[in-house]
Design a protein around this motif. Structure first.
Motif, PDB file in Angstrom:
ATOM      1  N   GLY A 148       8.247  -8.678  68.199  1.00 27.28           N
ATOM      2  CA  GLY A 148       8.364  -9.040  66.788  1.00 27.28           C
ATOM      3  C   GLY A 148       8.233 -10.537  66.569  1.00 27.28           C
ATOM      4  N   MET A 149       8.905 -11.316  67.406  1.00 24.79           N
ATOM      5  CA  MET A 149       8.827 -12.775  67.268  1.00 24.79           C
ATOM      6  C   MET A 149       7.406 -13.275  67.508  1.00 24.79           C
ATOM      7  SD  MET A 149      12.389 -13.974  69.114  1.00 24.79           S
ATOM      8  CE  MET A 149      12.670 -15.511  68.254  1.00 24.79           C
ATOM      9  N   LEU A 150       6.726 -12.651  68.460  1.00 25.27           N
ATOM     10  CA  LEU A 150       5.357 -13.046  68.753  1.00 25.27           C
ATOM     11  C   LEU A 150       4.446 -12.801  67.548  1.00 25.27           C
ATOM     12  CD1 LEU A 150       3.152 -13.996  70.662  1.00 25.27           C
ATOM     13  CD2 LEU A 150       3.031 -11.665  71.584  1.00 25.27           C
ATOM     14  N   LEU A 151       4.555 -11.635  66.940  1.00 27.71           N
ATOM     15  CA  LEU A 151       3.719 -11.312  65.777  1.00 27.71           C
ATOM     16  C   LEU A 151       4.065 -12.201  64.588  1.00 27.71           C
ATOM     17  CD1 LEU A 151       3.712  -7.415  66.060  1.00 27.71           C
ATOM     18  CD2 LEU A 151       1.879  -8.991  66.696  1.00 27.71           C
ATOM     19  N   VAL A 152       5.340 -12.508  64.428  1.00 27.86           N
ATOM     20  CA  VAL A 152       5.759 -13.418  63.351  1.00 27.86           C
ATOM     21  C   VAL A 152       5.119 -14.789  63.535  1.00 27.86           C
ATOM     22  CG1 VAL A 152       7.748 -14.725  62.465  1.00 27.86           C
ATOM     23  CG2 VAL A 152       7.904 -12.251  62.758  1.00 27.86           C
ATOM     24  N   MET A 153       5.132 -15.292  64.780  1.00 26.06           N
ATOM     25  CA  MET A 153       4.531 -16.600  65.054  1.00 26.06           C
ATOM     26  C   MET A 153       3.030 -16.601  64.826  1.00 26.06           C
ATOM     27  SD  MET A 153       6.203 -18.397  68.389  1.00 26.06           S
ATOM     28  CE  MET A 153       5.986 -16.998  69.488  1.00 26.06           C
ATOM     29  N   MET A 154       2.349 -15.628  65.450  1.00 23.40           N
ATOM     30  CA  MET A 154       0.884 -15.636  65.438  1.00 23.40           C
ATOM     31  C   MET A 154       0.312 -15.405  64.042  1.00 23.40           C
ATOM     32  SD  MET A 154      -0.049 -13.726  69.037  1.00 23.40           S
ATOM     33  CE  MET A 154      -1.797 -14.158  68.925  1.00 23.40           C
TER      34      MET A 154
ATOM     35  N   LEU B  48       7.724 -17.600  74.473  1.00 20.53           N
ATOM     36  CA  LEU B  48       8.863 -16.787  74.062  1.00 20.53           C
ATOM     37  C   LEU B  48       9.987 -16.885  75.082  1.00 20.53           C
ATOM     38  CD1 LEU B  48       6.866 -13.552  73.161  1.00 20.53           C
ATOM     39  CD2 LEU B  48       8.073 -14.959  71.491  1.00 20.53           C
ATOM     40  N   ASN B  49      11.222 -17.025  74.592  1.00 19.62           N
ATOM     41  CA  ASN B  49      12.388 -16.950  75.479  1.00 19.62           C
ATOM     42  C   ASN B  49      13.469 -16.103  74.820  1.00 19.62           C
ATOM     43  OD1 ASN B  49      14.275 -17.279  77.484  1.00 19.62           O
ATOM     44  ND2 ASN B  49      14.860 -19.349  76.878  1.00 19.62           N
ATOM     45  N   THR B  50      13.668 -14.903  75.375  1.00 19.63           N
ATOM     46  CA  THR B  50      14.754 -14.027  74.933  1.00 19.63           C
ATOM     47  C   THR B  50      15.742 -13.812  76.079  1.00 19.63           C
ATOM     48  OG1 THR B  50      13.376 -12.116  75.519  1.00 19.63           O
ATOM     49  CG2 THR B  50      13.377 -12.787  73.199  1.00 19.63           C
ATOM     50  N   ALA B  51      15.709 -14.702  77.068  1.00 17.89           N
ATOM     51  CA  ALA B  51      16.524 -14.529  78.281  1.00 17.89           C
ATOM     52  C   ALA B  51      17.779 -15.387  78.226  1.00 17.89           C
ATOM     53  CB  ALA B  51      15.683 -14.848  79.512  1.00 17.89           C
ATOM     54  N   ARG B  52      17.697 -16.620  78.695  1.00 19.81           N
ATOM     55  CA  ARG B  52      18.823 -17.552  78.697  1.00 19.81           C
ATOM     56  C   ARG B  52      18.342 -18.920  78.222  1.00 19.81           C
ATOM     57  NH1 ARG B  52      21.210 -13.607  78.699  1.00 19.81           N
ATOM     58  NH2 ARG B  52      22.812 -12.823  80.128  1.00 19.81           N
TER      59      ARG B  52
ATOM     60  N   LEU C  10      12.330 -18.440  70.043  1.00 18.12           N
ATOM     61  CA  LEU C  10      13.530 -18.592  70.868  1.00 18.12           C
ATOM     62  C   LEU C  10      14.675 -17.786  70.280  1.00 18.12           C
ATOM     63  CD1 LEU C  10      13.429 -22.495  71.252  1.00 18.12           C
ATOM     64  CD2 LEU C  10      12.388 -20.791  72.776  1.00 18.12           C
ATOM     65  N   ASP C  11      15.163 -16.836  71.039  1.00 16.96           N
ATOM     66  CA  ASP C  11      16.358 -16.101  70.630  1.00 16.96           C
ATOM     67  C   ASP C  11      17.605 -16.711  71.257  1.00 16.96           C
ATOM     68  OD1 ASP C  11      17.800 -13.795  69.457  1.00 16.96           O
ATOM     69  OD2 ASP C  11      18.102 -13.229  71.552  1.00 16.96           O
ATOM     70  N   VAL C  12      17.417 -17.590  72.230  1.00 16.70           N
ATOM     71  CA  VAL C  12      18.521 -18.205  72.959  1.00 16.70           C
ATOM     72  C   VAL C  12      18.313 -19.717  72.994  1.00 16.70           C
ATOM     73  CG1 VAL C  12      19.134 -16.220  74.388  1.00 16.70           C
ATOM     74  CG2 VAL C  12      17.261 -17.709  75.103  1.00 16.70           C
TER      75      VAL C  12
ATOM     76  N   VAL D 295       7.738 -22.518  64.853  1.00 14.43           N
ATOM     77  CA  VAL D 295       8.950 -22.106  65.574  1.00 14.43           C
ATOM     78  C   VAL D 295       9.671 -20.976  64.853  1.00 14.43           C
ATOM     79  CG1 VAL D 295      11.252 -22.860  66.317  1.00 14.43           C
ATOM     80  CG2 VAL D 295       9.265 -24.346  66.685  1.00 14.43           C
ATOM     81  N   VAL D 296      10.100 -19.988  65.632  1.00 11.07           N
ATOM     82  CA  VAL D 296      10.948 -18.910  65.127  1.00 11.07           C
ATOM     83  C   VAL D 296      12.219 -18.895  65.974  1.00 11.07           C
ATOM     84  CG1 VAL D 296      11.177 -16.428  64.735  1.00 11.07           C
ATOM     85  CG2 VAL D 296       8.953 -17.535  64.406  1.00 11.07           C
ATOM     86  N   LEU D 297      13.366 -19.060  65.331  1.00 13.32           N
ATOM     87  CA  LEU D 297      14.654 -19.072  66.030  1.00 13.32           C
ATOM     88  C   LEU D 297      15.533 -17.939  65.512  1.00 13.32           C
ATOM     89  CD1 LEU D 297      15.596 -22.877  65.898  1.00 13.32           C
ATOM     90  CD2 LEU D 297      14.500 -21.664  67.767  1.00 13.32           C
ATOM     91  N   THR D 298      16.223 -17.272  66.435  1.00  5.99           N
ATOM     92  CA  THR D 298      17.222 -16.273  66.059  1.00  5.99           C
ATOM     93  C   THR D 298      18.471 -16.491  66.909  1.00  5.99           C
ATOM     94  OG1 THR D 298      16.173 -14.687  67.573  1.00  5.99           O
ATOM     95  CG2 THR D 298      15.597 -14.512  65.238  1.00  5.99           C
TER      96      THR D 298
END
Length: 308
Positions: free
Chosen positions: A108-114, A226-230, A253-255, A281-284
């Protein structure tokens, strides 16, 4: 006497109900502090944790009756697992429980960015109707690089089916997993071919600040990252510099390195403000693995592994 379990985070009622059905006394303290947990664990058989508290030698030494620690989610970096196991305490996690949620959020974050979905939406809220400046890029035909091919990395790869992309996956500690639409690759191949790079790694001394200036500049193409890890896998000032100098096409970045916003130094605050203002940039707020479904699946996996 009933065996006692301490739960140190907000959890779905499913977990409390199942433990009670199995005869456990549940101490549900989602806001408990480190020192409070240390005292409360003295007579506990079990401990349920997320990422809020560090379970170190001092806490373990104060829990003489502790038999098991259940981690909701993936990543055991906050638990001294070797020491716990040396004391006969079994440690289990549940990466299977939220890997689909993480995979979906990464996509989802990837599609939002692109496709400039967030940028154009925020502009519309200010009365700006901009089409040319929000022309998107198609994922179709591109190469997606995945670093770390465990539960979440493979879940993200699975979600990419149907987008007609080439998936290159690198995992330093796993071999022979390439099949079908996923090709096992080296980091050099990712540096050469990737249009998109998604990180799915635990936080260790080896992975801390893996994504730094040298890492970003090694890619031949301008990538979406994309980083959804740490959060600490990424050097945030280096990422911001890569965005601002055009090395990166965007970042999802979710983290974050520091997820306690009120504790930010002036330098951290400035970096955060520039990230929030950057159109790519997309941040959550660390919600990728936090779906409603995962809140049930994670405790189910933990208790199943423990035989409860």
């Amino acid at each position: 006497m009933k065996r006692k379990v301490l739960i140190t985070a907000r959890v779905h009622e499913y977990l409390v109900n199942r433990l009670e059905e199995k005869g456990f006394e549940v101490s549900y303290q989602p806001s408990i502090t480190y020192n409070e947990a240390k005292a409360a664990l003295h007579d506990c058989t079990g401990l349920i944790v997320t990422t809020r508290l560090r379970i170190d030698k001092d806490i373990i030494d104060n829990a003489p009756s502790l038999e098991w620690i259940g981690r909701l989610g993936s990543g055991m970096e906050l638990i001294d697992v070797p020491y716990a196991e040396s004391k006969g305490i079994r440690c289990v996690s549940s990466p299977e429980g939220n890997c689909d949620a993480v995979g979906e959020q990464a996509l989802g974050m990837l599609l939002v960015m692109m496709n400039n979905i967030l940028k154009s939406n925020l502009e519309l809220r200010r009365g700006i109707w901009e089409r040319d400046g929000n022309r998107g890029y198609e994922l179709n035909g591109r190469t997606v690089g995945i670093i770390g091919y465990g539960h979440t990395g493979s879940a993200f790869a699975h979600k990419l089916q149907g987008f007609d992309v080439e998936v290159l996956a690198y995992d330093k500690y796993k071999k022979g997993f390439g099949a079908g639409y996923v090709k096992e690759a080296t980091m050099e191949e990712l540096f050469e071919k990737a249009d998109v790079v998604s990180v799915h790694l635990p936080l260790t001394d080896e992975t801390r600040h893996l994504a730094n200036a040298a890492f970003f500049s090694a890619f031949r193409k301008k990538i979406w990252f994309l980083n959804t890890a740490r959060g600490k896998i990424v050097n945030t000032p280096d990422l911001l510099a890569a965005l601002e100098n055009g090395t990166l096409a965007g970042a999802g970045l979710d983290v974050l390195e520091n997820e306690k916003l009120p504790t930010y130094s002036p330098a951290e605050q400035q970096v955060m403000e520039r990230l929030l203002q950057h159109p790519g940039v997309v941040l959550t707020p660390h919600i990728a693995g936090y779906s409603h479904e995962a809140s049930i699946k994670m405790p189910r996996y933990v208790l199943d592994k423990l035989g409860i």
